[in-house]
Design an enzyme around this catalytic site. Structure first.
Site, PDB file in Angstrom:
ATOM      1  N   SER A 301     -87.970  -8.127   7.951  1.00 11.92           N
ATOM      2  CA  SER A 301     -88.394  -9.233   7.100  1.00 11.92           C
ATOM      3  C   SER A 301     -89.339  -8.771   6.008  1.00 11.92           C
ATOM      4  CB  SER A 301     -89.098 -10.312   7.945  1.00 11.92           C
ATOM      5  OG  SER A 301     -89.694 -11.288   7.120  1.00 11.92           O
ATOM      6  N   LYS A 302     -89.211  -9.399   4.834  1.00  8.89           N
ATOM      7  CA  LYS A 302     -90.128  -9.098   3.734  1.00  8.89           C
ATOM      8  C   LYS A 302     -91.554  -9.509   4.082  1.00  8.89           C
ATOM      9  CE  LYS A 302     -86.543  -9.763   0.219  1.00  8.89           C
ATOM     10  NZ  LYS A 302     -86.124 -10.529  -0.969  1.00  8.89           N
ATOM     11  N   ARG A 303     -91.693 -10.362   5.093  1.00 10.28           N
ATOM     12  CA  ARG A 303     -93.039 -10.780   5.495  1.00 10.28           C
ATOM     13  C   ARG A 303     -93.775  -9.648   6.201  1.00 10.28           C
ATOM     14  NH1 ARG A 303     -89.810 -15.314   6.529  1.00 10.28           N
ATOM     15  NH2 ARG A 303     -90.337 -17.149   5.269  1.00 10.28           N
TER      16      ARG A 303
END
Length: 542
Positions: A301-303
């Protein structure tokens, strides 16, 4: 069903049929299998044209992350493997989500990673511009062509109506989709609304009967988009195109031969092929990479703040190590070993070996990859010079005014440190941390620390000074290890281990670290004498 397919390299590069190897004709469950394989081979041989041209087309709505780097890497390797062109195209049509600086950063990170595009917004090229926001007239012309041929139509549905459709579908447990209401408007109704300046979009008319296509990785596949989706928007109300139109227009006019992208776009490909057919264009060959996931199988995830390439660069990760671990966790290569360079990745690349299995990325192993690549670079004279320059800059940035002896910035000194520490460190940044500060600044220690170790500090310092002064050859670790063991026998009440602790304190101010012999070789005779003189003074004062 499995089938052995043989075709020439030339056919593979432009066709939808892979080279020799096992190909699954039922790679995607419940999708029709193309029965006329011989015809497909024959067609591919008749449509080979032009050079290999591939593209990496991220959206500057965020910064480059590992998933994007992996896609760029495989496209770059594919281009270089077959003497083609690697293009960077920035899909910046979603103006509301653009992140300032992201476009420049994406190209910066590709160059840092050793994947410089042949054509890009920065480098230019014969088929630009390479920013979609500068190609709007081309998209509008293409959309108008679709409208005039009856393949697209104006849609005047309000956002409120579309939201109502979405809510009703969700309430009924269905997937939201547009009901294609405006495709049934009469020409006079359309003209009246346009004359009134009504807000509108342009939608592409989806038709049933999509033909299966041969994906380089997933095999024969098809998806009847018209049965599960409403007609998609191709030109938004603000005049900007959607991804579905812009990417096929750009791929056509930029003469892209192969579209290599993530498998999340696999289902959309059938929709894109309908657009190619409506426009009378020859589509490129498609290949969809399996997902890149965390080692536990969870989505990357980009998070996760640590997946952005700028963060790896900041933390001292070598681009070679990042490319190596990214390919090592996946497939597509004849070997699977640590320490591969980009040239070796290109040489060992074999598209037929790319599997449909997700690639599980274990970032806990990145330090080991970095250690191996750092050691390789230290052992390479040309690349070692670059490391020396990099490390010199870090030393000056971290220690600046604390440096008492400018000789620590000299090439020979830094090179000696790197040679001695290779295989022990994973990043250059470690060498400017507290554990190695003694290499760049002289340590401080007290007479109390000295007295706590031994009462023979003055004798040890004197004998050690004499030993260094009597050295006629260049210091070496092996020779010093022997000399120190012999030297320790000259003390009366101090054990060998305590002698080493005292020397470590005098040389580094630390209780742990590399061996004393290595410290001495790193520092050199002149600096050893200076630090032993300090020990002599403190032990005399004690």
């Amino acid at each position: 069903m499995w089938l052995q397919v043989t075709t020439c390299r030339r056919c593979f590069l432009r066709s939808s049929v892979p080279p020799a190897g096992l190909m699954c004709l039922t790679a995607v469950r419940n999708r029709r299998v193309e029965p006329r394989l011989k015809d497909a081979v024959r067609r591919c041989c008749s449509t080979v044209q032009g050079e290999v041209r591939v593209r990496f087309a991220p959206s500057p709505t965020g910064f480059l992350h590992l998933g994007g780097l992996r896609t760029a890497l495989y496209n770059y390797i594919f281009a270089k493997k077959y003497g083609g062109v690697f293009i960077l195209r920035l899909e910046d049509t979603d103006q509301s989500r653009l992140v300032p600086g992201a476009a420049e950063s994406i190209e910066d990170m590709l160059e840092w990673a050793g994947l410089p595009p042949d054509e890009s917004p920065r480098r230019g090229g014969p088929l630009g511009p390479y920013l979609q926001s500068r190609r709007l007239d081309l998209y509008k012309q293409t959309a108008q062509q679709l409208v005039e041929s009856g393949q697209a139509y104006y849609c005047f549905c309000s956002p409120q109506r579309l939201e109502l459709l979405r809510r009703e579908a969700l309430r009924a447990g269905q997937t939201p989709r547009y009901d294609n209401r405006c495709r049934h408007l009469r020409p006079d109704q359309v003209q009246d609304k346009l004359a009134q300046g009504a807000s509108h979009v342009i939608r592409f008319r989806l038709e049933t009967g999509i033909q299966p296509f041969q994906d380089l990785i997933f095999g024969w596949t098809r998806h009847e988009v018209a049965q599960v989706e409403g007609d998609p928007v191709v030109i938004k109300a603000d005049g900007f195109p959607t991804y579905h139109l812009a990417n096929i227009v750009d791929d056509h006019y930029m003469k892209i031969s192969h579209v290599l992208r993530g498998c999340e776009w696999l289902i959309s490909t059938s929709k894109h092929l309908l657009m190619y057919r409506a426009l009378g264009w020859q589509p490129p060959t498609f290949g969809h990479f399996p997902l890149l996931m965390n080692k536990d199988g969870s989505k990357l995830s980009k998070r996760q703040g640590d997946i952005f390439i700028e963060n790896f660069q900041r933390d001292g990760v070598l681009p070679e190590a990042l490319l190596d671990i990214t390919t090592n966790c996946g497939s597509g290569f004849t070997t699977n070993r640590m320490g591969r360079t980009i040239d070796e990745l290109i040489s060992e690349f074999n598209p037929s070996k790319i599997t449909t299995h997700s690639a599980l990325l274990d970032l806990d192993k990145l330090r080991e990859y970095n250690r191996i690549h750092l050691q390789q670079q230290i052992e390479d004279e040309q690349r070692c010079r670059l490391l020396i320059e990099d490390l010199r800059g870090q030393i000056q940035e971290v220690y600046a005014a604390e440096i008492q002896e400018r000789g620590v910035l000299q090439e020979d000194y830094i090179k000696r440190v790197l040679q001695l520490r290779k295989g022990h460190i994973s990043t250059l940044k470690e060498l400017v941390g507290p554990s190695y500060s003694y290499l760049w600044v002289r340590p401080s220690f007290s007479s109390q620390q000295v007295a706590a170790l031994t009462k023979e500090a003055h004798l040890i310092a004197s004998l050690m000074l004499r030993l260094i002064e009597e050295q006629t050859e260049e210091l070496s670790v092996d020779r010093l290890v022997k000399d120190l063991k012999t030297f320790a026998k000259q003390t009366k009440a101090t054990k060998y281990s305590e002698v080493m602790k005292l020397l470590r304190l005098a040389l580094s101010g630390l209780q742990q670290g590399p061996g004393v012999a290595e410290m001495m070789v790193s520092l050199g005779p002149s600096e050893i004498k200076h630090r032993l003189q300090r020990l002599l003074q403190l032990s005399g004062a004690a």
